[in-house]
Design a protein around this motif. Structure first.
Motif, PDB file in Angstrom:
ATOM      1  N   TRP A 226       1.040  -1.204   0.304  1.00  0.00           N
ATOM      2  CA  TRP A 226       0.078  -0.031   0.054  1.00  0.00           C
ATOM      3  C   TRP A 226       0.712   1.245   0.086  1.00  0.00           C
TER       4      TRP A 226
ATOM      5  N   HIS B  73      -4.177  -5.587  -3.804  1.00  0.00           N
ATOM      6  CA  HIS B  73      -5.088  -6.157  -3.609  1.00  0.00           C
ATOM      7  C   HIS B  73      -4.881  -7.823  -3.531  1.00  0.00           C
TER       8      HIS B  73
ATOM      9  N   PRO C 137     -10.159   1.657  -2.924  1.00  0.00           N
ATOM     10  CA  PRO C 137     -11.414   1.057  -2.218  1.00  0.00           C
ATOM     11  C   PRO C 137     -11.766   1.368  -0.807  1.00  0.00           C
ATOM     12  N   ASP C 138     -12.950   1.267  -0.352  1.00  0.00           N
ATOM     13  CA  ASP C 138     -13.232   1.838   0.961  1.00  0.00           C
ATOM     14  C   ASP C 138     -12.457   0.688   1.908  1.00  0.00           C
ATOM     15  N   GLY C 139     -12.196   1.197   3.160  1.00  0.00           N
ATOM     16  CA  GLY C 139     -11.443   0.740   4.267  1.00  0.00           C
ATOM     17  C   GLY C 139     -10.321   1.513   4.926  1.00  0.00           C
ATOM     18  N   PRO C 140      -9.689   1.114   5.901  1.00  0.00           N
ATOM     19  CA  PRO C 140      -8.752   1.971   6.718  1.00  0.00           C
ATOM     20  C   PRO C 140      -7.511   2.430   5.979  1.00  0.00           C
TER      21      PRO C 140
ATOM     22  N   ARG D 130      -7.665   3.523   2.661  1.00  0.00           N
ATOM     23  CA  ARG D 130      -7.984   4.455   2.090  1.00  0.00           C
ATOM     24  C   ARG D 130      -8.079   5.772   2.805  1.00  0.00           C
ATOM     25  N   ASP D 131      -8.539   5.828   3.967  1.00  0.00           N
ATOM     26  CA  ASP D 131      -8.357   7.020   4.616  1.00  0.00           C
ATOM     27  C   ASP D 131      -7.265   7.577   4.959  1.00  0.00           C
TER      28      ASP D 131
END
Length: 418
Positions: A134, A190, A375-378, A380-381
């Motif tokens: 990531w 991913h 994608p949505d998820g920790p 992403r933030d």
């Protein structure tokens, strides 16, 4: 809300913020508009924090409807890149083609690797659980300089022609390379396992090489079509067809639409193509694409300012955002230096150009749009927060202070590009 309604909202805000900037702040238009939209966003966030109100949900819903990633990557980006490429002096660009290629390809890869390693250490230090894969995705998001910011900045600076061509050429091409790296890196993050080197090389060659080929073919066809007419309106329509056509075809075939738009724009602005256009047509095309560039630029910076509402803040993230800013500057300087190291070995008096390239490496809408597609998820933030901090800092601080750096370059008589 309809698409026309959304356009009306954004263009109205752009006009209102532009008036406020003109009367009060007197900053460069896009930077002033970004400052105002950021201030409005902060006021909305503060109001929602202390006096929760349902209107905030409506604002966020409106931003979701606008969908900045798709609006930019599938629409406005092609027009912005084409408009920027038309204004580049092709002769100067060809003189510095090897430096541009080195910066756009090698420099972008180096920036991804260096930033990924550095930010992984920052996350580990702050106790944020972010995997190396990531971190590579984040490096790909922030590696390319943004042509929207850079080309606009060049217009108000008295940089020598060769330096302008080097600057603009890198910023126009490296976003396409960055998008390719981002796509591959996101797939790796991913799947949790790395694809083969051959697969990566094939994907890169197809997207970049294909984008170049589509742009060349489209530009050649447009040149042939322009020789058939001497009507300024038809000539303008041909330029519109060229821009939208190559970007759409490249995207449909899994190639790089941004790179195809840049190649097509360079061909449209080339002396041979301009010779096939009527004098009135040349003026109309320059005026039209200048207006398109300015309008889309302003609207994009309004949206960037409001995207702060998409970031979920916490103390470790704020600290990571603060540390990512100096890291991004250091990585930019190292990647530029290492990418064109042979030139610096032969020309030790060119460090002024290196300083301008480093400090002028602004990030903008492309980085924000890529981050918003996560994608949505920790993850992403966290990644969106770091991305936003770097983008805002480079535009506001580096964008407003690049002038003195350029004047230092001119004083030391470093006018020749590397």
């Amino acid at each position: 809300m309809t698409s026309l309604g959304l356009f009306a909202v954004v263009i109205t805000l752009s006009a209102v913020f532009g008036i406020i900037n003109n009367r009060l702040l007197r900053l460069p238009l896009t930077i002033g508009i970004l400052v105002i939209s950021l201030l409005v966003s902060i006021v909305l966030m503060a109001a929602d924090l202390f006096l929760p109100w349902q209107g905030m949900a409506g604002v966020r819903d409106l931003l979701t409807q606008i969908d900045l990633p798709n609006s930019l990557m599938q629409g406005a980006l092609g027009f912005l890149l084409f408009a920027g490429a038309i204004s580049v002096d092709l002769q100067f660009l060809l003189l510095r083609k090897f430096s541009v290629i080195a910066l756009a390809i090698l420099g972008t890869f180096l920036a991804v690797i260096l930033f990924a390693g550095g930010i992984w250490g920052v996350f580990a230090l702050l106790g944020l659980d972010v995997s190396p894969a990531w971190c590579v995705v984040l490096g790909a998001i922030l590696a390319p300089t943004d042509p929207v910011s850079v080309v606009g900045m060049l217009r108000r600076l008295g940089l020598p022609g060769q330096v302008q061509a080097l600057f603009a050429g890198e910023s126009l091409f490296n976003d396409g390379v960055g998008v390719v790296i981002f796509t591959v890196a996101l797939g790796v993050a991913h799947e949790a396992h790395a694809p083969s080197f051959l697969h990566l090389a094939e994907a890169f060659a197809w997207e970049v090489g294909g984008g170049v080929l589509v742009g060349l073919v489209g530009g050649w066809l447009a040149m042939r079509a322009l020789r058939l007419v001497q009507d300024s309106h038809i000539e303008l329509l041909i330029s519109l067809a060229l821009c939208s056509g190559v970007y759409s075809v490249a995207g449909a075939w899994g190639m790089s639409g941004p790179i195809s738009a840049v190649i097509a724009g360079l061909i449209m602005g080339a002396p041979a193509t301009q010779a096939a256009i009527s004098t009135h047509g040349q003026k109309d095309i320059r005026l039209f694409w200048g207006l398109v560039d300015e309008i889309l630029n302003v609207m994009l910076f309004v949206l960037i300012g409001f995207q702060v509402l998409s970031v979920s803040f916490n103390l470790p993230l704020v600290m990571a955002m603060a540390l990512a800013i100096p890291l991004s500057i250091i990585v930019r300087g190292l990647s530029v230096f290492l990418a064109i190291l042979p030139m610096y070995v032969r020309r030790r008096d060119r460090m002024g150009v290196w300083a301008v390239l480093t400090w002028g490496g602004l990030r903008g809408g492309i980085s924000v749009s890529l981050a918003l597609t996560l994608p949505d998820g920790p993850m992403r933030d966290t990644l969106l927060g770091v991305c936003y901090a770097v983008v805002v800092f480079t535009i506001l601080v580096q964008g407003l202070t690049i002038g003195p750096v350029v004047r230092m370059l001119q004083k030391s008589d470093q006018g020749n590009a590397v």
